[in-house]
Design an enzyme around this catalytic site. Structure first.
Site, PDB file in Angstrom:
ATOM      1  CG  HIS A 168      43.615  38.221  50.046  1.00 49.95           C
ATOM      2  ND1 HIS A 168      42.531  37.489  49.649  1.00 49.95           N
ATOM      3  CD2 HIS A 168      43.880  39.049  48.996  1.00 49.95           C
ATOM      4  CE1 HIS A 168      42.161  37.838  48.425  1.00 49.95           C
ATOM      5  NE2 HIS A 168      42.972  38.794  48.010  1.00 49.95           N
TER       6      HIS A 168
ATOM      7  CD  GLU B 167      44.408  42.869  47.990  1.00 49.40           C
ATOM      8  OE1 GLU B 167      43.752  43.381  48.922  1.00 49.40           O
ATOM      9  OE2 GLU B 167      43.918  42.073  47.173  1.00 49.40           O
TER      10      GLU B 167
ATOM     11  CG  HIS C 116      40.746  46.530  48.632  1.00 46.13           C
ATOM     12  ND1 HIS C 116      39.370  46.471  48.545  1.00 46.13           N
ATOM     13  CD2 HIS C 116      41.207  45.415  47.997  1.00 46.13           C
ATOM     14  CE1 HIS C 116      39.016  45.375  47.890  1.00 46.13           C
ATOM     15  NE2 HIS C 116      40.111  44.722  47.546  1.00 46.13           N
TER      16      HIS C 116
END
Length: 279
Positions: free
Chosen positions: A60, A114, A118
């Site tokens: 993930h 993502e 992040h």
């Protein structure tokens, strides 16, 4: 005066030599695609599919975190926004271990989400100084942590397990460190399905204990992440704390489908064409 000015100007690159944002630790999250698709809304055609070749557990993300449970996001990075061309050399492997489960969205949309949210923040550490470095290191973490192997003693199975069973099964994988795990609710059976495992890592990627809030030892404090349909990127169902008992780790074969995860479905391509007509 001119010399002083030159000296000051020369200091500027040093002060901003790193992108990203300082953080305390990293959280690596691996999801169980079978649970994600079983918990998804089956009334929506092609809403969730597991691409052929997807491992039992997939990536993930890897998220910078603060000790209080909050986290930086959408930081200044190099590049500031995801550039697929920069990871072409590893894309064939990324498609397998970091798949898109939603054929109406491209696999690149998941990676973009993502990285932009992040990965850009992780660039304050030299280990993640580029987009390619970020995705490469995340895959290394995935390869080094055998969640599927650790869980063999408890599943996959249609029989329920307890949170204690889960912790004991993964104690070897986590070196005895505390970790987090979350469940998804099966809309049909109302069962709690084990949806993800979240391990906390030091900046050198060694495993450490995850901070907890005391009341809910399987999750961080009041800043717990919500991964719902209103978020950008693939619309993962909402995760929630698992109960102490009756956690299910369903058989993967019961939900897997063959799918090309590198591109949207026919529906997705038609919709994209319609949107582009007026552009």
């Amino acid at each position: 005066m001119k010399l002083l000015l030159l000296l000051c100007i020369s200091c500027i690159p040093l002060a901003y030599s790193h992108d990203g944002e300082p953080f305390d630790y990293l959280m690596f999250t691996t999801i169980y695609p079978t649970a994600v698709c079983r918990a998804d809304d089956d009334s929506v055609p092609e809403s969730c599919e597991i691409p052929s070749g997807t491992p039992q557990w997939s990536i993930h993300g890897l998220w910078p975190n603060f000790e209080n449970g909050s986290y930086p996001q959408n930081c200044r990075g190099t590049p500031r926004h995801f550039d697929e061309n920069l990871i072409k050399s590893i894309e064939d492997r990324l498609v397998v271990v970091w798949p898109n489960l939603y054929p109406k969205k491209t696999i690149q949309s998941f990676w973009k989400h993502e990285y932009d949210k992040h990965g850009t923040c992780a660039q304050s550490e030299k280990l993640f100084e580029s987009e390619l470095a970020y995705f490469t290191e995340v895959m290394k973490v995935f390869d080094s942590i055998d969640v599927a192997g650790g869980l063999k003693s408890v599943g996959p199975s249609e029989k329920p397990i307890t949170s204690s069973d889960l912790k004991n099964a993964l104690s070897g994988v986590t070196s005895g460190k505390t970790f987090q795990f979350h469940c998804l609710r099966d809309k049909k059976t109302k069962q709690f399905l084990l949806g993800d495992i979240r391990l906390c890592l030091n900046k050198d990627l060694t495993i450490r204990d995850c901070p907890t809030d005391g009341k809910h030892p399987n999750r961080v404090s009041r800043f717990e992440r919500s991964i719902g349909r209103n978020r950008r990127g693939p619309p993962l169902p909402s995760f929630q704390p698992c109960p102490a008992e009756f956690i299910y780790l369903p058989e993967m074969s019961s939900i897997s489908k063959s799918s090309d995860s590198t591109s949207p479905s026919i529906f997705g391509r038609i919709w994209s064409a319609i949107k582009n007509i007026g552009n």
